[in-house]
Design a protein around this motif. Structure first.
Motif, mmCIF file in Angstrom:
data_model
loop_
_atom_site.group_PDB
_atom_site.id
_atom_site.type_symbol
_atom_site.label_atom_id
_atom_site.label_comp_id
_atom_site.label_asym_id
_atom_site.label_seq_id
_atom_site.Cartn_x
_atom_site.Cartn_y
_atom_site.Cartn_z
ATOM 1 N N ASN A 109 9.555 1.438 2.501
ATOM 2 C CA ASN A 109 10.440 2.614 1.674
ATOM 3 C C ASN A 109 9.594 3.958 1.849
ATOM 4 O OD1 ASN A 109 12.405 3.653 -0.115
ATOM 5 N ND2 ASN A 109 10.729 4.159 -1.650
ATOM 6 N N GLN A 110 10.417 5.101 2.135
ATOM 7 C CA GLN A 110 10.028 6.185 2.334
ATOM 8 C C GLN A 110 10.828 7.247 1.335
ATOM 9 O OE1 GLN A 110 10.110 7.635 6.323
ATOM 10 N NE2 GLN A 110 9.912 9.819 5.891
ATOM 11 N N SER A 111 10.141 7.710 0.434
ATOM 12 C CA SER A 111 10.881 8.850 -0.582
ATOM 13 C C SER A 111 10.445 10.156 -0.478
ATOM 14 C CB SER A 111 10.563 8.464 -2.072
ATOM 15 O OG SER A 111 10.858 7.123 -2.329
ATOM 16 N N PRO A 112 11.057 11.062 0.431
ATOM 17 C CA PRO A 112 10.742 12.476 0.798
ATOM 18 C C PRO A 112 10.976 13.364 -0.294
ATOM 19 C CG PRO A 112 13.086 12.028 1.699
ATOM 20 C CD PRO A 112 12.424 10.528 1.154
ATOM 21 N N GLY A 113 10.095 14.290 -0.442
ATOM 22 C CA GLY A 113 9.933 15.245 -1.473
ATOM 23 C C GLY A 113 9.914 16.669 -0.775
ATOM 24 N N LEU A 114 9.718 17.873 -1.468
ATOM 25 C CA LEU A 114 9.878 19.137 -0.890
ATOM 26 C C LEU A 114 8.506 19.426 -0.273
ATOM 27 C CD1 LEU A 114 11.242 21.930 -0.629
ATOM 28 C CD2 LEU A 114 9.888 22.661 -2.805
ATOM 29 N N LEU A 115 7.401 18.919 -0.593
ATOM 30 C CA LEU A 115 6.119 19.065 -0.137
ATOM 31 C C LEU A 115 5.225 17.769 0.454
ATOM 32 C CD1 LEU A 115 4.173 21.723 -2.612
ATOM 33 C CD2 LEU A 115 5.721 22.098 -0.377
ATOM 34 N N TRP A 116 5.864 16.889 -0.261
ATOM 35 C CA TRP A 116 5.071 15.392 0.113
ATOM 36 C C TRP A 116 6.153 14.456 0.163
ATOM 37 C CZ3 TRP A 116 -0.158 15.485 0.684
ATOM 38 C CH2 TRP A 116 -0.731 16.561 0.005
ATOM 39 N N SER A 117 5.853 13.185 0.896
ATOM 40 C CA SER A 117 6.614 12.106 0.998
ATOM 41 C C SER A 117 5.784 10.814 0.767
ATOM 42 C CB SER A 117 7.335 11.775 2.468
ATOM 43 O OG SER A 117 7.965 12.925 2.699
ATOM 44 N N ASP A 118 6.256 10.074 -0.093
ATOM 45 C CA ASP A 118 5.940 8.775 -0.716
ATOM 46 C C ASP A 118 6.376 7.756 0.405
ATOM 47 O OD1 ASP A 118 4.307 9.923 -2.884
ATOM 48 O OD2 ASP A 118 6.111 10.064 -4.065
ATOM 49 N N HIS B 2 0.877 -1.214 0.000
ATOM 50 C CA HIS B 2 0.126 -0.181 0.020
ATOM 51 C C HIS B 2 0.971 1.193 -0.006
ATOM 52 C CE1 HIS B 2 -3.860 1.999 0.470
ATOM 53 N NE2 HIS B 2 -3.237 2.751 1.339
ATOM 54 N N ASP B 3 0.701 2.145 -1.064
ATOM 55 C CA ASP B 3 1.423 3.289 -0.906
ATOM 56 C C ASP B 3 0.504 4.657 -0.368
ATOM 57 O OD1 ASP B 3 3.479 2.212 -2.219
ATOM 58 O OD2 ASP B 3 2.229 2.410 -4.214
ATOM 59 N N VAL B 4 1.147 5.487 0.294
ATOM 60 C CA VAL B 4 0.596 6.545 1.115
ATOM 61 C C VAL B 4 1.374 7.571 0.769
ATOM 62 C CG1 VAL B 4 0.250 7.547 3.173
ATOM 63 C CG2 VAL B 4 -0.518 5.195 2.773
ATOM 64 N N ARG B 5 0.663 8.778 0.602
ATOM 65 C CA ARG B 5 1.417 10.275 0.203
ATOM 66 C C ARG B 5 1.093 11.136 1.342
ATOM 67 N NH1 ARG B 5 1.850 13.606 -5.300
ATOM 68 N NH2 ARG B 5 3.537 12.077 -5.456
ATOM 69 N N ALA B 6 2.071 11.575 2.131
ATOM 70 C CA ALA B 6 1.759 12.147 3.384
ATOM 71 C C ALA B 6 2.586 13.479 2.981
ATOM 72 C CB ALA B 6 2.523 11.626 4.444
ATOM 73 N N ILE B 7 1.973 14.747 3.780
ATOM 74 C CA ILE B 7 2.290 16.018 3.914
ATOM 75 C C ILE B 7 3.632 16.249 4.581
ATOM 76 C CG2 ILE B 7 2.045 18.359 4.446
ATOM 77 C CD1 ILE B 7 -0.786 17.792 4.305
ATOM 78 N N ARG B 8 4.772 16.736 3.993
ATOM 79 C CA ARG B 8 6.037 16.428 4.839
ATOM 80 C C ARG B 8 5.948 17.379 6.243
ATOM 81 N NH1 ARG B 8 10.507 18.674 6.284
ATOM 82 N NH2 ARG B 8 9.308 20.870 6.375
ATOM 83 N N GLY B 9 6.400 16.256 6.961
ATOM 84 C CA GLY B 9 6.484 16.802 8.504
ATOM 85 C C GLY B 9 5.305 15.964 9.162
ATOM 86 N N THR B 10 4.425 15.212 8.310
ATOM 87 C CA THR B 10 3.594 14.291 8.978
ATOM 88 C C THR B 10 3.708 12.753 8.821
ATOM 89 O OG1 THR B 10 2.006 14.240 7.028
ATOM 90 C CG2 THR B 10 1.680 16.101 8.674
ATOM 91 N N GLU B 11 5.140 12.442 8.261
ATOM 92 C CA GLU B 11 5.530 11.162 8.143
ATOM 93 C C GLU B 11 5.494 10.368 9.154
ATOM 94 O OE1 GLU B 11 7.861 14.006 5.029
ATOM 95 O OE2 GLU B 11 7.310 13.726 7.116
ATOM 96 N N ALA B 12 6.061 10.858 10.329
ATOM 97 C CA ALA B 12 6.052 9.976 11.582
ATOM 98 C C ALA B 12 4.587 9.689 12.046
ATOM 99 C CB ALA B 12 6.660 10.793 12.852
ATOM 100 N N SER B 13 3.466 10.491 12.057
ATOM 101 C CA SER B 13 2.290 9.979 12.180
ATOM 102 C C SER B 13 1.724 9.223 11.320
ATOM 103 C CB SER B 13 1.338 11.522 12.396
ATOM 104 O OG SER B 13 1.393 12.053 10.989
ATOM 105 N N ASN B 14 1.962 9.194 10.126
ATOM 106 C CA ASN B 14 1.296 8.480 9.099
ATOM 107 C C ASN B 14 1.992 6.890 9.354
ATOM 108 O OD1 ASN B 14 -0.301 9.493 6.736
ATOM 109 N ND2 ASN B 14 0.892 11.054 7.385
ATOM 110 N N ILE B 15 3.131 6.971 9.585
ATOM 111 C CA ILE B 15 3.803 5.610 9.728
ATOM 112 C C ILE B 15 3.389 4.854 10.924
ATOM 113 C CG2 ILE B 15 6.044 4.449 10.154
ATOM 114 C CD1 ILE B 15 7.302 6.898 8.439
#
Length: 287
Positions: free
Chosen positions: A35-44, A10-23
């Protein structure tokens, strides 16, 4: 031999800074971070978990193991077994393999619930209220906001696949020393719900205005231009642990990753950048 474990992903796109809560939320539901791929605004973020076993899976394994044991017998012993229960043994093996292959190790389809008949209670004639009773009914009190003073820093439209408006709220009037601050946050969210006549939106409540300016998709570029990449990447995350108080999401099912009107799709995440805790909650819209 044990079967190889099969996984569903399952893939989730999270707003940057909310990765910990999503995980934390997905791991609580039994998913494993892959896997976690951080971006400028989003992390996949990609998760996986073993596919659930079904009756077909176990029957298939039982049949294959039984057949393997049968093949290891001496030829003379095989003949004796076949003489005693030949047809039954073969049918069990074939049926087990067939069911197991058809199930594919996936989730079994839910069985239909048995229908139930309900006998309606006899209705009695309703009493017609007298004119005097209608006149004496009290009028509903006018709504008055009773929460802390707050400021809308920005509104970012069409966020997530649910196309929700995201409100970035700054308030300096929250006392987080007691759990009462949660009631104060709910009053802010409910006030926006009444104003917009809907509970389907997102709200980020912070007690440091720079967090809203740094995380809002419509403000982040100008914030980085003013403060620099290093400040954005190192200082802001430290502020967020204590000052990003709550994150409300209404009308978005984070498990199915799609819009939803189910009560389960309305949730507040407390301290999303710290040690997040989740609460299912839906505000009144005043309709």
């Amino acid at each position: 031999m044990a079967e190889d474990v099969q996984y569903e992903h399952h893939d989730v796109r999270a707003i940057r800074g909310t990765e910990a809560s999503n995980i934390a939320k997905w791991e609580k539901d039994g998913w494993e971070l892959v896997n976690q791929s951080p971006g400028l605004l989003w992390s996949d973020i990609t998760f996986r978990r073993p596919k659930p076993k079904t009756a077909g899976t176990y029957l298939k394994a039982f049949a294959l193991q039984g057949y393997a044991a049968f093949r290891r017998l001496e030829p003379q012993t095989q003949k004796r077994v076949m003489a005693v229960g030949g047809t039954f043994v073969l049918l069990m093996v074939v049926a087990g393999v067939a069911v197991g292959l058809r199930s594919g190790g996936g989730t079994a389809a839910p069985s239909a619930s048995p229908s139930r008949s309900v006998t309606a209670a006899p209705q009695t004639p309703s009493e017609v209220p007298s004119p005097s009773a209608s006149l004496s009914a009290p009028e509903p009190e006018a709504y008055t906001y009773q929460g802390p003073k707050y400021e809308i820093i920005s509104v970012d439209e069409g966020q997530t696949v649910a196309k929700l408006d995201q409100y970035w709220i700054y308030t300096s009037k929250l006392d987080q020393s007691t759990a009462r601050y949660k009631d104060q946050v709910k009053l802010i969210v409910a006030d926006i719900a009444r104003e917009q006549s809907t509970d389907k939106f997102m709200v980020e409540v912070v007690t440091n205005k720079e967090i809203a300016l740094a995380e809002s998709p419509s403000k982040v570029e100008s914030f980085i231009a003013e403060h620099g990449d290093d400040y954005f990447l190192t200082t802001i995350p430290k502020m967020e642990k204590a000052s990003w108080v709550a994150s409300y999401s209404g009308g978005f099912d984070s498990n199915a990753f799609e819009p939803s009107d189910s009560d389960a799709a309305f949730e507040i995440t407390w301290k999303p950048a710290g040690t997040p805790k989740f609460e299912k909650w839906r505000p009144e819209t005043g309709d």
